[in-house]
Design a protein around this motif. Structure first.
Motif, mmCIF file in Angstrom:
data_model
loop_
_atom_site.group_PDB
_atom_site.id
_atom_site.type_symbol
_atom_site.label_atom_id
_atom_site.label_comp_id
_atom_site.label_asym_id
_atom_site.label_seq_id
_atom_site.Cartn_x
_atom_site.Cartn_y
_atom_site.Cartn_z
ATOM 1 N N LEU A 40 -7.263 -6.165 0.955
ATOM 2 C CA LEU A 40 -8.136 -4.993 0.941
ATOM 3 C C LEU A 40 -9.409 -5.259 1.725
ATOM 4 C CD1 LEU A 40 -8.745 -2.413 -1.723
ATOM 5 C CD2 LEU A 40 -10.744 -3.745 -1.098
ATOM 6 N N ASN A 44 -10.568 -3.328 5.318
ATOM 7 C CA ASN A 44 -11.865 -2.658 5.455
ATOM 8 C C ASN A 44 -12.690 -3.246 6.592
ATOM 9 O OD1 ASN A 44 -12.043 -0.511 3.542
ATOM 10 N ND2 ASN A 44 -12.076 -2.012 1.889
ATOM 11 N N CYS A 55 -8.915 1.835 -0.453
ATOM 12 C CA CYS A 55 -7.845 1.881 0.551
ATOM 13 C C CYS A 55 -6.583 2.436 -0.093
ATOM 14 C CB CYS A 55 -7.549 0.475 1.078
ATOM 15 S SG CYS A 55 -8.875 -0.316 1.997
ATOM 16 N N TYR A 121 -2.278 -2.828 2.892
ATOM 17 C CA TYR A 121 -3.411 -1.929 2.674
ATOM 18 C C TYR A 121 -3.740 -1.142 3.925
ATOM 19 C CZ TYR A 121 -3.844 -4.275 -1.710
ATOM 20 O OH TYR A 121 -3.548 -4.758 -2.955
ATOM 21 N N ALA A 123 -6.758 1.115 5.482
ATOM 22 C CA ALA A 123 -8.169 1.482 5.386
ATOM 23 C C ALA A 123 -8.490 2.517 6.455
ATOM 24 C CB ALA A 123 -9.060 0.256 5.583
#
Length: 347
Positions: A40, A44, A55, A121, A123
């Protein structure tokens, strides 16, 4: 309509997650949050967000979404088997994971299977324009807690964006994929080690276990040698943390993850150190695990090393060109070869 991502296909189990919902466990509210906090953070970083910005956590098979904004910058961090973009006109192009991409209105992003891990993830620069629930955008599906009614993505879900346009800055790529390491999962024995026989503790530290099909965000049920209690599995219910390993009456260990309940009444033979939680959060059914005991000092040193590895990749982010993939048709149409040279005769 305000800028947003429109979900055309939700994937297998895609939820919104940040670092979690802290401060409410005394009320029985789990922390939830990302299974892999390292992934994560890196996702980002690729789009210039704060580390804990919410996310999309993609489990096993990703969603398909359409950009409904002038432009958007997004990045997927994780071992994606396939990530394709299709422009509104129908042209398809391969996209890479572990880097950011600037997309335009009407672009469709198809996210395929996650390979060699259970989660990845996605983002978005600027983040999602959603209202926090109890201070967090994390989704806890069992209680319907979080944005979007506490539910996973569904067909037709609209994800509003804070930014209507993406900056013209260069896209960024990780210098290398995050290394999660191998070898035994490191644990600290207890807090109810004395509830188990000496033989059970020795077995736990020497045997190999397999993550069963009963694995989700709440925990991993393991298949392998059974662990015997001295006088039964039950204890007075006490607090639980991510990584603690409960052993119920059947003797099968269960490693608790992000969505674990706040208290429990089964004896816990050990607790996984925080540095190894991202690795466990990525574990799929069939993954083989073994365990090794460490001291408090070793656990702290391991977490510090993990933090350095994450920071090394963030500080090493590099700009990439605007071209995504290789246009083979354009290459074939270009007259790149004007003649041939015989390497032997020099003609």
């Amino acid at each position: 309509m305000s800028p947003h991502l429109h979900i055309l296909s939700p994937g297998l189990h895609t939820t919104i997650q940040d670092f979690g919902r802290f401060g409410f466990q005394d009320l029985g509210v789990p922390v939830a949050g990302a299974l892999d906090f390292a992934g994560l953070r890196l996702a980002n970083a690729l789009v210039g967000n704060q580390p804990g910005e919410a996310c999309l956590e993609i489990s096993t098979l990703g969603p398909t979404l359409r950009v409904e904004a002038d432009s958007v910058r997004l990045a997927i961090c994780g071992p994606m088997r396939l990530m394709l973009g299709a422009a509104a006109g129908g042209e398809r192009r391969a996209l890479e994971a572990d880097r950011s991409h600037r997309l335009s209105r009407g672009d469709i992003v198809e996210i395929g299977a996650v390979a060699a891990a259970s989660v990845a993830y996605l983002a978005v620069a600027g983040g999602f324009d959603l209202a926090p629930v109890m201070g967090s955008l994390s989704t806890y599906v069992r209680a319907g807690l979080g944005p979007l009614g506490g539910k996973p993505l569904a067909v037709g879900t609209v994800l509003p964006l804070r930014a209507a346009t993406a900056s013209d800055s260069d896209d960024l790529a990780l210098p290398e994929a995050m290394a999660y390491g191998g070898g035994p999962i490191r644990v600290m024995l207890g807090p109810q080690q004395d509830s188990f026989t000496d033989e059970a503790v020795a077995t736990f530290l020497s045997a190999e276990y397999t993550v069963s099909k009963q694995a989700d965000r709440m925990g991993l049920r393991l298949e392998g040698p059974r662990l015997a209690h001295r006088a039964g599995p039950d204890i007075a219910s006490d607090g639980l943390v991510s990584g603690c390993i409960q052993v119920p009456g059947d003797g099968g260990p269960i490693i608790l993850l992000a969505d674990h309940q706040t208290t429990g009444g089964y004896a816990k033979i050990a607790t996984v150190i925080s540095a190894d939680l991202p690795r466990l959060g990525r574990a799929m059914p069939g993954t083989r695990l073994s365990f090794a005991p460490v001291s408090v000092e070793q656990a702290e040193a391991a977490r510090q090393m993990l933090e350095r590895e994450i920071e090394r990749r963030i500080t090493g982010l590099r700009p990439v060109g605007a071209m995504i993939g290789i246009d083979l048709t354009a290459l074939y149409d270009s007259n790149l070869v004007s003649g041939m040279v015989d390497a032997i005769d020099g003609e």
